[in-house]
Design a protein around this motif. Structure first.
Motif, mmCIF file in Angstrom:
data_model
loop_
_atom_site.group_PDB
_atom_site.id
_atom_site.type_symbol
_atom_site.label_atom_id
_atom_site.label_comp_id
_atom_site.label_asym_id
_atom_site.label_seq_id
_atom_site.Cartn_x
_atom_site.Cartn_y
_atom_site.Cartn_z
ATOM 1 N N SER B 286 0.850 -1.187 0.000
ATOM 2 C CA SER B 286 0.000 0.000 0.000
ATOM 3 C C SER B 286 0.886 1.237 0.000
ATOM 4 C CB SER B 286 -0.916 -0.011 1.219
ATOM 5 O OG SER B 286 -0.159 -0.145 2.400
ATOM 6 N N CYS B 287 0.449 2.263 -0.736
ATOM 7 C CA CYS B 287 1.273 3.463 -0.899
ATOM 8 C C CYS B 287 1.290 4.239 0.407
ATOM 9 C CB CYS B 287 0.722 4.319 -2.038
ATOM 10 S SG CYS B 287 1.673 5.817 -2.313
ATOM 11 N N GLY B 288 2.479 4.480 0.918
ATOM 12 C CA GLY B 288 2.600 5.198 2.184
ATOM 13 C C GLY B 288 2.658 6.691 1.977
ATOM 14 N N ASN B 289 2.834 7.075 0.733
ATOM 15 C CA ASN B 289 2.931 8.494 0.421
ATOM 16 C C ASN B 289 1.556 9.165 0.502
ATOM 17 O OD1 ASN B 289 4.432 10.771 -0.492
ATOM 18 N ND2 ASN B 289 3.514 10.481 -2.518
ATOM 19 N N CYS B 290 0.537 8.425 0.129
ATOM 20 C CA CYS B 290 -0.797 9.032 0.056
ATOM 21 C C CYS B 290 -1.804 8.266 0.899
ATOM 22 C CB CYS B 290 -1.274 9.050 -1.394
ATOM 23 S SG CYS B 290 -1.514 7.401 -2.089
ATOM 24 N N ASN B 291 -1.326 7.270 1.671
ATOM 25 C CA ASN B 291 -2.249 6.423 2.415
ATOM 26 C C ASN B 291 -3.362 5.872 1.546
ATOM 27 O OD1 ASN B 291 -1.285 6.084 5.031
ATOM 28 N ND2 ASN B 291 -1.747 8.236 5.458
ATOM 29 N N GLU B 293 -4.796 7.115 -0.922
ATOM 30 C CA GLU B 293 -5.746 8.059 -1.506
ATOM 31 C C GLU B 293 -5.485 8.171 -3.009
ATOM 32 O OE1 GLU B 293 -7.928 10.275 0.333
ATOM 33 O OE2 GLU B 293 -7.537 8.984 2.068
ATOM 34 N N GLY B 294 -4.261 7.804 -3.411
ATOM 35 C CA GLY B 294 -3.880 7.952 -4.815
ATOM 36 C C GLY B 294 -2.975 9.153 -4.981
ATOM 37 N N CYS B 295 -1.782 8.928 -5.541
ATOM 38 C CA CYS B 295 -0.853 10.034 -5.767
ATOM 39 C C CYS B 295 0.015 9.689 -6.972
ATOM 40 C CB CYS B 295 0.013 10.281 -4.535
ATOM 41 S SG CYS B 295 1.178 8.946 -4.184
ATOM 42 N N ARG B 296 0.898 10.626 -7.336
ATOM 43 C CA ARG B 296 1.729 10.391 -8.515
ATOM 44 C C ARG B 296 2.635 9.174 -8.346
ATOM 45 N NH1 ARG B 296 5.697 14.691 -10.882
ATOM 46 N NH2 ARG B 296 6.966 12.816 -10.696
ATOM 47 N N MET B 297 3.142 9.035 -7.110
ATOM 48 C CA MET B 297 4.089 7.955 -6.846
ATOM 49 C C MET B 297 3.485 6.581 -7.155
ATOM 50 S SD MET B 297 6.223 7.949 -3.368
ATOM 51 C CE MET B 297 7.201 6.540 -2.899
ATOM 52 N N CYS B 298 2.207 6.410 -6.816
ATOM 53 C CA CYS B 298 1.566 5.109 -7.020
ATOM 54 C C CYS B 298 0.688 5.124 -8.270
ATOM 55 C CB CYS B 298 0.764 4.715 -5.790
ATOM 56 S SG CYS B 298 -0.537 5.884 -5.349
ATOM 57 N N SER B 299 0.902 6.102 -9.143
ATOM 58 C CA SER B 299 0.086 6.272 -10.353
ATOM 59 C C SER B 299 -1.404 6.250 -10.012
ATOM 60 C CB SER B 299 0.370 5.187 -11.388
ATOM 61 O OG SER B 299 1.740 5.016 -11.555
#
Ligand SMILES: [Zn+2]
Lengths: 796, 363
Positions: B286-291, B293-299
């Motif tokens: 799971s993307c830790g950058n956006c929890n 929510e969806g962000c650039r890092m996880c496309s």
């Protein structure tokens, strides 16, 4: 692999949601790499027809168009395009619309009002490669069957969503969109429509088709189409083709492309009138033979390339590309359609050798089910009739010498659950197979499964486990921790040795670098290593000359990094690398040796606590502390190295137990110059394989008797080394010298030319008794005498 | 007061002792307070010597009264003894403390003259830095050592046989195209993954169980752009034993991911394909950058792909001599660059190989 949602929707009774499909396909193991909304950059563009054209009074290049968009009032639009004519159907961007590249408003061009804009393909967001030469000329001409006023997104299917799949090699069947649709139906439990086909009667199995190399072509089907009527495909059909990335050409070509995308099975059409002898032969070619392919290129064949021939000549490179000599053209009236199965390895080799990769070859080389040939043929025939491209003959010809075996595989719920660590019931397992359209037969515990023909990836029961779990859902697998016996495999010492060396290096203030294991041959020359002919390990297919040789030393890579840092104004460079170097052997795998390279620069940065320059001894100190930690062998330093990389007077080899294990020294100024380093730089490289033995420590008793420390200063010829003196002192000491410390070396005033003065502090101790003053004095004299005799030392 | 006390003491007779005792006590108290005040006011060691003499010198006051005490009869001694003793001890202690205090003041005054600027930098060089790839590799090795895995290594230059065939990738297998290979000769390659260690170790261990290793190392593929490097690092994991299941794999991967990225992270397994495992799974964290929510890092998916894994393919077990009906196993391989980039927020893989000291010193 591009999949169009609109294309998929043909197989279902309902509309599909692209997000749901993306989610489902991902869950089922088809990776969605991208999802593109085709028309999301355009809006309010409709189809119109040019009713009148007039020249702009004030601009030569502009024309004023009167456009019918299906309403009473015609629009006045000024265009600069030259390919427009009266009666042409065109995309019209209305006032307030969006095209790729901007918003369209009411504008005035040289005094004339323009109520919108006529659009090119690019302005609609259609890729250039999908447009014909004519369509690229300017404004995009629209097909006659598009209605005036119709939204262009709808007319050109630009309201489609394209899903880009990254298919794994086992699922080559999903290069057919119909097979993707099967996965979609699996995800959403939707009913999949059956394909419309033209069923056929078999005519003759062998008479017209002769397969010589049955190992390379297990099946060949042909069927003749007469009264061929080549024309553009209807808009809806062309749209689908374009949306999966193929340029529509004409109904016949579009149909073979369509079937290739629908079922994953490439087909080919020959101009029947250009074939001779009423015969198809499948055989390999002759070495050196020439053949001109459809693209007009003459190809030189080899004896392992599979060819399609008529009675007299080669007519196609099987599965790769057809020949120019049998190409369908505007005058074609009858065709022979081919649906065949070819050996994947053979196709791959051919396409690689010729550097010719086609949509067809890329599918064949992944392996296709022979069973699908007939389906593809019957589907193509249906489309030919639907699109009125010709009259399909009722019968077809076939040779099918090697039947595709579809395995029946037996498994049990216990086996499946045993692999998965789950508890899925037999009923549920059977349900999964049925949802996949696999044939299932149950005998008590045993489940016998026969997969669909196109699923050539299902060969053994482990494949069934995978099917069950992917359909059942990876998210339903529990998380457990393995139980079991204790691991008995001991870790190799080298592994922890590497870690402790790195720790030690870091404590010494060195930073670790990691460089590529391959280098440029020029790198060796620039560090002054002789070229040794062909025994250096060369990569056959390097990415570039710069990365074409396996490194034999770490120096080139480290020096390169030092240079880069130096050029970035970095002055105090302290780096190390720990990694393998490689040397070739006559047989078997090359040797991999673990090397450590350390580089430090002089460091002329002034600091508040005083400036202490790094020198040879700084580096040697680092090495000594490292070796003290990792080795219990004694180390010797032999002055001078053979390598031109080093300063000849300030370098040497490192010796352990008679083996040279490395070199240390100041790098040669000429080498440094090549790397633009303008500071003295010190480097050592050490092979650690000989040191990768864990030292065994055994406690020895601490001496009970006091020690005596005495100084000794003498003059020796200048060239005598400290190393020699130490050896002599040890030799003469009768094991009673437990320590020596050199504390002064002096040359110059008061010392004879060619001599130097040295001062030692020597520590004496006897492990069995207290040494008397007399005894120490005697030893001291013996040592001095030895030094005098052997190296001409004189007491000061 | 000293005079008065002396006079009183001189006049003191055994029969008047009792009546004078109270008077003496009061006088001593007064004298004591005076002495303490003097002691308190001392400002240097020299002055303290006067007080020392006045009370404790040969002719000092305390010395004198002690002499009187000596003349007293034994039964009288207790009457005055305590009073005089207390007087003596209190003055003595106070004086000692004061002198000690004055002494340290004097020393410190001297030391303060030697004051240095402690905010100046320390001597000796700065600490060095391990490469971020090493940090990640060592961390993962430790994570697995804790649960009984042995760290093993293989050859960087491998036989085609171990790199491909033993992993169920025969010649002409389409999967060979997934990994564009560097060749040194027809049958010697730069290994394209750490997976050949699987076969090497199983050969070494057979028929013992379990085979339980992690194998870090360099691997090579013909790829070079902002997301691919022709050389990169992987860690292979392999556990072969009786009754190893897909759910065990999931459990171990969850342990790994949470050990690296934190307890709050989740994993997602997606079906995938590797020739040497089946069933196979790509694993996302799971993307830790956006929890998520969806962000650039996880496309904008909420998930980051970090490794490939699966159950060891029966063919691979068979080729190593293990009976796939008796023994199962799982394997996984993760890219160290990928983990390092996620962990440290590095956006270009090439930074890892440029070895700029300004980059390296951040780790
Ligand atoms: Zn994110």
């Amino acid at each position: 692999m591009k999949v169009s949602i609109k294309w998929l929707e043909q197989y279902f009774d309902q509309q599909l949601d692209s997000n749901t499909i993306e989610h489902d396909l991902t869950k089922l193991g088809l990776e969605v790499e991208d999802k593109i909304n085709l028309g999301d950059k355009i809006s309010k563009i409709v189809a119109g027809r040019i009713e009148a054209l007039s020249k702009h009074p004030d601009a030569d290049k502009l024309q004023i168009c009167s456009i019918n968009i299906g309403t009473k009032e015609h629009l006045q639009i000024v265009t600069g395009a030259q390919n427009v004519y009266i009666g042409m159907k065109v995309p019209v961007a209305l006032v307030g619309s969006k095209v790729v590249g901007g918003d369209i408003g009411l504008s005035k061009l040289r005094g004339i009002e323009s109520y919108g804009m006529l659009c090119s393909g690019a302005e609609l967001g259609i890729e250039n490669s999908l447009l014909s030469e004519k369509e690229k000329e300017g404004i995009l001409p629209l097909a006659e069957d598009i209605e005036l006023g119709q939204d262009i997104k709808e007319a050109l299917a630009l309201d489609d969503v394209i899903i880009e799949l990254g298919l794994t090699p086992n699922r080559a069947d999903c290069y057919g969109i119909y097979n993707v649709a099967k996965e979609v139906s699996l995800g959403q439990s939707l009913k999949l429509k059956k394909l419309d086909l033209v069923k056929s009667i078999i005519k003759d199995n062998t008479k017209d088709i002769e397969i010589i190399r049955t190992d390379l072509c297990p099946r060949y089907i042909s069927r003749i189409v007469k009264n061929v009527n080549i024309k553009p495909s209807p808009v809806w059909f062309a749209n689908l083709i374009r949306n999966v990335g193929i340029r529509p050409i004409n109904n016949l070509v579009d149909i073979t492309n369509y079937v290739m995308f629908e079922l994953g099975h490439p087909m080919h059409a020959f101009d029947l009138d250009k074939l001779e002898g009423n015969k198809i032969i499948v055989d390999t070619g002759n070495k050196g033979e020439k053949f001109i392919t459809l693209d007009g290129v003459e190809r030189e064949l080899t004896e392992d390339m599979l060819l399609i021939k008529d009675a007299n000549k080669n007519i196609a490179l099987a599965g790769v590309m057809g020949g120019a000599n049998s190409e369908v053209d505007d005058n074609t009236s009858s065709i022979l359609l081919e649906a065949a199965s070819f050996n994947s390895a053979c196709i791959r080799k051919t396409s690689r050798k010729l550097g010719l990769r086609s949509e067809a070859s890329s599918r064949f080389e992944r392996g296709l089910s022979a069973d699908n040939c007939l389906l593809a043929m019957e589907r193509a025939c249906y489309l030919i009739e639907l699109l009125e491209a010709g009259k399909v003959e009722e019968s077809y010809q076939e040779s099918y010498p090697v039947k595709q075996e579809i395995p029946t595989i037996t498994c049990t719920a216990k086996y499946i659950n045993g692999i998965l660590g789950m508890n899925i019931s037999q009923e549920e397992i059977i349900g999964v197979f049925k949802s996949l359209n696999f044939k299932v037969e149950v005998l008590a515990e045993e489940i016998k499964v026969t997969p669909e023909a196109h699923r050539i990836d299902i060969q053994s029961k482990i494949d069934l486990v995978e099917e069950v779990v992917r359909v059942y859902g990876y998210d339903r697998i529990p998380s457990t921790l393995p139980q079991g016996a204790t691991n008995t495999l001991a870790e190799e010492y080298t592994i922890s040795l590497k870690e402790s060396i790195k720790n030690q290096m870091v404590a010494e203030g060195l930073s670790e670098i990691i460089t590529y294991s391959f280098i440029d041959n020029k790198d060796y020359e620039s560090i002054g290593m002789e070229y040794q002919g062909d025994d250096r390990l060369k990569i056959i297919n390097p990415l570039s000359e710069k990365q074409s040789y396996m490194r034999e030393k770490l120096l080139p890579g480290i020096l390169d990094i030092a240079s880069r840092n130096y050029k970035r104004q970095r002055k105090n460079i302290r780096i190390f690398e720990l990694g393998n170097v490689y040397t070739g052997r006559d047989q078997g795998l090359p040797e991999e040796n673990l090397n450590l390279g350390i580089l430090i620069t002089e460091n002329k940065i002034k600091e508040v606590h005083g400036l202490e320059l790094n020198d040879f001894y700084t580096l040697k100190g680092i090495l000594e502390r490292l070796l003290a930690k990792i080795s219990d062998s004694s180390i010797a330093y032999l002055p001078g190295t053979e390598r031109k990389a080093f300063h000849p007077g300030r370098s040497g080899q490192i010796e352990v137990k008679g083996d040279i294990i490395g070199e240390i020294g100041e790098l040669h100024p000429q080498i440094l110059d090549k790397y633009d380093i303008k500071e003295k730089t010190y480097y050592l490289e050490l092979n650690l394989d000989k040191l990768a033995i864990k030292p065994v420590t055994i406690y020895s008793q601490i001496a009970k008797f006091p020690f005596v420390e005495r100084d000794m200063a003498f003059v020796v010829p200048q060239e005598k080394s400290y190393g020699e003196m130490i050896e002599l002192i040890k030799e003469a000491s009768d094991n009673k010298v437990i320590g020596t410390r050199i504390f002064d070396i002096y040359e110059g005033q008061q010392i004879e030319d060619g001599y130097k003065s040295v001062a030692f502090s020597i520590t004496y101790q006897d492990k069995d008794k207290t040494l008397t003053d007399d005894e120490v004095t005697k030893l001291h004299e013996i040592i001095l005498n030895t030094l005098a005799q052997k190296i001409g030392a004189k007491l000061r | 007061m000293i005079k008065e006390i002396n006079t009183l003491l001189e006049e003191l007779q055994p029969d008047t002792l009792k009546e004078k005792a109270k008077q003496l006590e009061d006088m001593l108290e007064t004298e004591k307070l005076e002495a303490l005040k003097l002691i308190e006011e001392l400002s240097n060691i020299e002055e303290s010597k006067e007080i020392q003499n006045k009370y404790f010198g040969k002719k000092g006051f305390v010395t004198k009264i002690m002499k009187y005490m000596g003349k007293m009869s034994n039964e009288d001694k207790p009457l005055l003894g305590k009073i005089i003793h207390d007087f003596k001890v209190e003055i003595e202690n106070n004086l000692k403390n004061k002198v000690g205090h004055l002494e340290s003041l004097a020393i410190n005054e001297k030391l303060l003259a030697e004051k240095i600027d402690i905010t100046l930098p320390g001597k000796g060089g700065k600490i060095g830095h391990k490469h971020p790839l090493t940090l990640v590799e060592e961390e993962i090795k430790e994570i697995f050592r804790r649960i009984g895995f042995t760290v093993a290594e293989g050859y960087e230059i491998e036989e085609d046989y171990f790199n491909f065939e033993r992993l169920n990738i025969p010649k002409e297998h389409p999967a060979r195209e997934m990994q564009d290979t560097f060749y040194l000769s027809e049958d010697i390659v730069l290994r394209t993954h750490t997976s050949p260690v699987q076969a090497r170790i199983m050969d070494k261990m057979h028929p013992q169980l379990p085979v339980k290793i992690v194998a870090p190392g360099k691997v090579f593929r013909r790829d070079d752009d902002s997301t691919h490097s022709p050389m990169f690092h992987q860690i292979e994991g392999l556990l072969v034993d009786k009754n190893i299941t897909f759910s065990d794999l999931k459990g171990i991967l969850l342990y790994l991911v949470q050990a690296i990225f934190g307890k709050d992270r989740k994993i997602r397994l997606r079906p995938s394909y590797f020739p040497f495992t089946e069933p196979s799974a790509e694993v996302d964290v799971s993307c830790g950058n956006c929890n998520q929510e969806g962000c650039r890092m996880c496309s904008y998916t909420g998930w980051l792909e970090i490794l490939g894994s699966g159950m060891v393919h029966p063919r691979v077990l068979e080729m190593a001599g293990y009976d796939p009906e008796e023994v199962t196993g799982f394997a996984f391989g993760l890219g160290i660059e990928r983990i390092a980039m996620l962990k440290y927020g590095i956006d270009d893989i090439r930074l890892l190989y440029e070895n700029d000291q300004r980059f390296l010193e951040q780790f």
